[in-house]
Write a protein that holds these residues in place. Structure first.
Motif, short mmCIF file in Angstrom:
data_model
loop_
_atom_site.label_atom_id
_atom_site.label_comp_id
_atom_site.label_asym_id
_atom_site.label_seq_id
_atom_site.Cartn_x
_atom_site.Cartn_y
_atom_site.Cartn_z
N ALA A 39 -20.78 26.29 -40.11
CA ALA A 39 -20.33 25.64 -39.54
C ALA A 39 -21.24 24.48 -38.95
O ALA A 39 -21.38 23.26 -39.25
CB ALA A 39 -19.17 25.78 -38.95
N ARG A 40 -22.73 24.63 -39.26
CA ARG A 40 -23.61 24.11 -38.46
C ARG A 40 -24.12 22.45 -39.35
O ARG A 40 -24.04 21.71 -38.47
CB ARG A 40 -25.25 24.82 -38.51
N GLY A 41 -23.59 22.87 -40.30
CA GLY A 41 -24.15 21.30 -41.05
C GLY A 41 -22.69 20.04 -41.49
O GLY A 41 -23.01 19.28 -40.91
N ARG A 42 -21.40 20.70 -40.52
CA ARG A 42 -20.26 19.78 -40.27
C ARG A 42 -20.34 19.76 -38.74
O ARG A 42 -19.51 18.75 -38.15
CB ARG A 42 -19.52 19.75 -40.78
N VAL A 43 -20.88 20.55 -37.84
CA VAL A 43 -19.50 20.29 -36.13
C VAL A 43 -21.42 21.30 -35.33
O VAL A 43 -22.01 21.91 -36.24
CB VAL A 43 -18.73 21.26 -36.20
N ASN A 44 -21.22 20.34 -34.63
CA ASN A 44 -22.58 20.77 -33.74
C ASN A 44 -22.28 21.47 -32.38
O ASN A 44 -22.34 21.77 -31.29
CB ASN A 44 -23.37 19.62 -33.41
N LEU A 45 -22.93 23.09 -33.02
CA LEU A 45 -21.80 24.58 -32.26
C LEU A 45 -23.36 25.19 -31.49
O LEU A 45 -22.70 24.96 -30.17
CB LEU A 45 -21.38 25.09 -33.45
N THR A 46 -24.10 24.68 -32.06
CA THR A 46 -25.32 25.62 -31.36
C THR A 46 -26.73 25.19 -32.02
O THR A 46 -26.51 24.49 -32.94
CB THR A 46 -25.61 26.87 -31.45
#
Length: 295
Positions: A39-46
């Protein structure tokens, strides 16, 4: 890292702190990490991308609340404030097992959508609720107010603010576990004053070191001793702007990235202080699917 090595390494890290996690829970945590990475490409999670670093800074760190204080009850409701990518709520709920229900609160809608997808993929949808909502609003919802046995918050806000966000969710006897860095003593006095207003008591500061130079952490344990006055939490944004007890103000945003202090070694540092309406389950028996070794 291959799946078997991932599970074995996390189990070994947990075992060093006396925390036992089932194989099924370890595998679910591995799947969760894959979801976070994708999901890193669409949401800034970590900002973390390496498996080894995630094992320690996200999963072991999340599970450390099971290693400190008294043994957790066998069932209850857990509320995760500012859950972000699901830390610490998802690892804890997986380790605690199916008799625990959860509420993951995340005010940022993109992150809340990710959490809902992750909960569904992990087969947790029947017992875990995700809400794109602020704690100041959810804390007045009769579905959740005074119902939780545990509230957790990791790198969310100054401690006095976290106390106001979290204590309204707890039943009498429940615990707030606030994950903080080694400078938490600077926030302690304000947090103690806030806890007294809100029906709680700051019971202990549990310090430990994460392995591999991942740094020192402190988990602050606050016990709910009497119902929180109906006026709290205050309106959205007010707790962060005007913290009870005169503590430092904060942006009040959930899902902040955890601090990454320096430090070496593996092991616990000493603890600190001695130490709703609906009564929370008693903190007596071992938690389902997890346990704590003798201290």
């Amino acid at each position: 890292m291959d799946p078997a090595s991932w599970r074995e390494r996390l189990a070994a890290y947990c075992g060093a702190f006396g925390v036992r996690v089932s194989g099924a829970a370890l595998e679910a945590m591995r799947i969760h990490w894959e979801l976070v990475r994708r999901a890193r490409g669409r949401v800034n999670l970590t900002a973390i991308t390496e498996d080894d670093e995630a094992l320690v800074r996200h999963y072991l760190d999340s599970l450390m609340a099971l290693a400190v204080g008294e043994a957790w009850p066998e069932e209850g409701v857990l509320v995760d404030l500012g859950s972000g990518a699901g830390f610490p709520g998802i690892p804890l709920l997986l380790a605690l097992g199916p008799r625990w229900r959860g509420l993951l609160l995340e005010a940022q809608r993109k992150k809340a959508r990710f959490l809902a997808e992750a909960v569904a993929t992990l087969g947790l949808a029947e017992r875990v609720t995700v809400q794109a909502r602020r704690a100041e609003e959810a804390g007045h919802d009769r579905q959740w107010r005074g119902r939780a046995a545990a509230v957790v918050a990791r790198a969310v806000a100054p401690l006095a603010v976290v106390v106001e966000y979290g204590l309204p969710f707890l039943g009498v006897g429940g615990r707030l576990w606030a994950y903080k860095g080694p400078r938490v003593e600077e926030e302690r006095t304000a947090a103690e004053q806030a806890a007294r207003v809100l029906g709680g008591r700051l019971a202990a500061l549990h310090g430990f070191r994460l392995p591999g130079g991942a740094g020192e952490r402190v988990i602050v344990e606050v016990v709910k001793e009497r119902p929180t006055p109906e006026a709290y939490p205050r309106r959205p944004g007010v707790p962060a702007r005007r913290p009870l007890g005169g503590g430092p103000a904060a942006g009040g945003r959930f899902g902040m990235t955890a601090s990454r202090p320096g430090g070496e070694g593996l092991g616990r540092a000493g603890g600190g202080a001695a130490g709703g309406g609906v009564r929370a389950p008693g903190w007596a028996g071992r938690a389902a699917g997890a346990g704590r070794g003798t201290r």
